[in-house]
Design an enzyme around this catalytic site. Structure first.
Site, PDB file in Angstrom:
ATOM      1  N   HIS B  21      64.448   4.699  37.417  1.00 19.86           N
ATOM      2  CA  HIS B  21      65.022   3.394  37.061  1.00 19.86           C
ATOM      3  C   HIS B  21      64.840   3.229  35.546  1.00 19.86           C
ATOM      4  CE1 HIS B  21      64.164   2.261  41.474  1.00 19.86           C
ATOM      5  NE2 HIS B  21      65.441   2.578  41.329  1.00 19.86           N
ATOM      6  N   GLU B  24      62.171   0.809  33.686  1.00 15.25           N
ATOM      7  CA  GLU B  24      60.768   0.798  34.096  1.00 15.25           C
ATOM      8  C   GLU B  24      60.034   1.722  33.122  1.00 15.25           C
ATOM      9  OE1 GLU B  24      60.736   1.526  38.350  1.00 15.25           O
ATOM     10  OE2 GLU B  24      62.116  -0.147  38.697  1.00 15.25           O
ATOM     11  N   HIS B 116      57.237   4.630  38.674  1.00 16.26           N
ATOM     12  CA  HIS B 116      57.977   3.357  38.708  1.00 16.26           C
ATOM     13  C   HIS B 116      57.103   2.198  38.245  1.00 16.26           C
ATOM     14  CE1 HIS B 116      61.596   4.623  41.026  1.00 16.26           C
ATOM     15  NE2 HIS B 116      60.791   5.610  41.368  1.00 16.26           N
ATOM     16  N   GLU B 178      53.910   3.128  41.785  1.00 18.16           N
ATOM     17  CA  GLU B 178      54.568   1.852  41.461  1.00 18.16           C
ATOM     18  C   GLU B 178      53.513   0.930  40.858  1.00 18.16           C
ATOM     19  OE1 GLU B 178      57.803  -0.118  41.252  1.00 18.16           O
ATOM     20  OE2 GLU B 178      58.042   0.481  43.361  1.00 18.16           O
TER      21      GLU B 178
END
Lengths: 256, 256
Positions: B21, B24, B116, B178
């Site tokens: 992404h 990020e 992420h 994450e």
């Protein structure tokens, strides 16, 4: 500073603009809300008009689509002949200039309030063109007095000899509200409530002015741009440094 | 859980992926850094390959250009005939499948770590496909033991009967890291340092495994998706509610 802000006439044509940058969500959400329920923007002497400034960028949840709308209100962009290949924001600036201006004309709106967010931990920042906008300076002082416990700094953005370029420069007077920190594309309830309260206080001030209220002279602290300091970067332009973890968010914490 | 993670062979082909992404920034910046200076990804038994997964979205500082790359690794996308009108991320998924896969083949990479960020205050979250990836489960347990004072929860993303679709599903085993909260497009030094330390610990674990280290059996808590709860919305889909200001960021504060 004079004891009664100029202009001498009541302000009847007032706009509250959100979504000038499409991923700064306090103004985006408030503008959308007021477009459905504009009653909150009414005062006895006037009704402020809600405006969603950049619908395409707002739909895409991006700052802008082609170029920064809040830099597009220059005479070069506003007076050039329209062309199908013009950037979206240049076309939109011309539309907003028709709606809220024309810039520097007698037909322009009396006042425009433009709602922004920043990821910087700067609390509330009031962004005016220059101290020559005496009405905006009195409004800033009024807003500071409303919440003396919160940091609420005044930033004068126009550099000497520079043409104004912001959305609110189209109107006879105007002010930007810059609230942070808030991530782009994210809506924080605390900043939403703060933005809503600031707008209400600004409209209340205009109502007081329209009623003929006298405002005492004052002195105030204001900030100007001295220089820009970029992050350290590699030869290819990538970031080579960050804000130190012990400093990150400390600006906000220290001043609250 | 078995005392020695599968697969039985040492892992030689390992990739660390950032920028799946494009906004990020922990993974984006680390991938760019390692592409210039890959030494940090070397261990005695293997050298992990740094990959910037979505260069176009990274250049635009957006999550994606056409569609979510981290949902594009399905057999439907990967095996369909290429077409000039394919979404950018579908084309890119096929390229990454060539580089790191092919998915579900013997030629696929042994392990992919995918980096992420989230704006949610969830601290560190380890995102695995399912508990059937025993190697990933042992790695999760190892990472939790490294920093027992920090919240480090395991999330198993695959629903029953659902095909895997993530970048790391292309490899024989994989894990997503994450980290949050971090605004989109913003780089926080504390999360960058945490991400870098987690990657180093993960590579150290693979090195230990390759050396033949035995890992004791364990039990662990893991989370699955039960349902999705959207924000309240108006008829036109606009937000009609926010996280309560007294709850905002409290998830992180309470667990730290």
């Amino acid at each position: 500073m004079c004891s009664r802000p100029e202009p001498p006439e009541p302000l009847r044509r007032v706009a509250v603009v959100g979504g000038t940058h499409g991923n700064e969500m306090s103004g985006v959400c408030l503008a959308r809300y007021w477009l459905r329920a504009p009653g909150e923007l009414q005062r006895p002497s006037f009704s402020a008009v809600p405006v969603l400034a950049n619908p395409a960028a707002t739909a895409a949840c991006r700052r802008y689509v082609d170029c920064d709308l809040n830099r597009a209100f220059t005479s070069a962009f506003l007076t050039a002949r329209a062309h199908p290949d013009d950037p979206y924001e240049v076309t939109r600036a011309r539309e907003l200039n028709q709606l809220l201006g024309p810039k520097a004309s007698g037909q322009a709106f009396d006042f425009v309030l433009d709602l922004h967010n920043t990821t910087a931990s700067m609390g509330t920042c009031l962004v005016a063109e220059s101290s020559h906008d005496v009405f905006a300076m009195h409004l800033c002082h009024h807003l500071q007095l409303q919440s003396p416990e919160l940091p609420c700094r005044v930033f004068l953005y126009q550099l000497p000899g520079e043409e104004s370029y912001s959305v609110h420069s189209v109107a006879k007077s105007g002010l930007g509200l810059e609230l942070g920190p808030q991530p782009q594309g994210v809506l924080r309830a605390d900043l939403l409530a703060r933005m809503r309260a600031l707008v209400a206080a600004a409209l209340d001030f205009i109502q007081l002015f329209n009623q003929g209220t006298a405002f005492p002279a004052f002195e105030m602290e204001a900030y100007r741009k001295v220089s820009s300091v970029d992050f350290p970067r590699t030869e290819t332009g990538d970031l080579a440094g960050t804000v130190h973890p012990q400093l990150q968010t400390q600006g906000q914490l220290a001043s609250r």
